[in-house]
Design a protein around this motif. Structure first.
Motif, mmCIF file in Angstrom:
data_model
loop_
_atom_site.group_PDB
_atom_site.id
_atom_site.type_symbol
_atom_site.label_atom_id
_atom_site.label_comp_id
_atom_site.label_asym_id
_atom_site.label_seq_id
_atom_site.Cartn_x
_atom_site.Cartn_y
_atom_site.Cartn_z
ATOM 1 N N PRO A 161 0.821 -1.217 0.000
ATOM 2 C CA PRO A 161 0.000 0.000 0.000
ATOM 3 C C PRO A 161 0.855 1.268 0.000
ATOM 4 O O PRO A 161 1.833 1.372 0.739
ATOM 5 C CB PRO A 161 -0.823 -0.111 1.284
ATOM 6 N N ASP A 162 0.489 2.207 -0.869
ATOM 7 C CA ASP A 162 1.140 3.517 -0.974
ATOM 8 C C ASP A 162 2.624 3.457 -1.348
ATOM 9 O O ASP A 162 3.357 4.413 -1.130
ATOM 10 C CB ASP A 162 0.978 4.320 0.323
ATOM 11 N N PHE A 163 3.077 2.342 -1.892
ATOM 12 C CA PHE A 163 4.469 2.209 -2.297
ATOM 13 C C PHE A 163 4.733 3.104 -3.508
ATOM 14 O O PHE A 163 3.878 3.250 -4.378
ATOM 15 C CB PHE A 163 4.800 0.756 -2.653
ATOM 16 N N GLN A 164 5.903 3.724 -3.537
ATOM 17 C CA GLN A 164 6.258 4.608 -4.647
ATOM 18 C C GLN A 164 7.614 4.226 -5.216
ATOM 19 O O GLN A 164 8.504 3.791 -4.488
ATOM 20 C CB GLN A 164 6.328 6.062 -4.193
ATOM 21 N N ILE A 165 7.753 4.426 -6.532
ATOM 22 C CA ILE A 165 9.044 4.300 -7.198
ATOM 23 C C ILE A 165 9.302 5.622 -7.896
ATOM 24 O O ILE A 165 8.473 6.105 -8.662
ATOM 25 C CB ILE A 165 9.066 3.130 -8.194
ATOM 26 N N ILE A 166 10.438 6.206 -7.596
ATOM 27 C CA ILE A 166 10.769 7.525 -8.129
ATOM 28 C C ILE A 166 12.014 7.396 -8.993
ATOM 29 O O ILE A 166 13.054 6.912 -8.531
ATOM 30 C CB ILE A 166 11.033 8.524 -6.984
#
Length: 126
Positions: free
Chosen positions: A78-83
């Motif tokens: 949940p709410d994981f991000q890859i930038i």
């Protein structure tokens, strides 16, 4: 794992652990017939163990296993991000790999599966 002096971090003289990873393509240097890809293992472990985000600057982890791992993280955490922070213009190596992959796919579409394996050399990043 290598031990390095922490002089630049603090003046206590303690040692700190550092990991060094490399990629050496097969047959590039004498004695490295199989090559070396410890950088892949470092990326994989870091991505797998990430709990909130993955931040990459001027890097391109285009290997399929790493891309699948990143997709799995985005789909399951949940709410994981890859930038990604990348140049506006793709690096020459990325453009070349994309071109080779598209050319391979186009040639493969005109062959049956047995012919593809026998006649076409699959690009490294496909």
């Amino acid at each position: 794992e290598h031990k390095v002096a922490r002089d630049s971090i603090d003046k206590s003289g303690d040692l700190a652990s550092a990991q060094i990873g490399v990629t050496i393509f097969p047959d590039l240097y004498p004695g490295y017939k199989a090559g070396e890809s410890s950088i892949h293992a470092l990326y994989y472990n870091a991505f797998y163990n990430a709990t909130k985000c993955i931040y990459l600057e001027s890097q391109h982890p285009g290997e399929l296993q790493l891309l699948r791992l990143m997709r799995w993280k985005l789909e399951t955490v949940p709410d994981f991000q890859i930038i990604f922070v990348v140049p506006i213009r793709m690096l020459r190596a990325i453009r070349k790999a994309k071109s080779e992959s598209l050319q391979y796919r186009k040639q493969a579409e005109n062959c049956d599966a047995e012919s593809v394996n026998a006649a076409l050399k699959k690009p490294r990043y496909h």
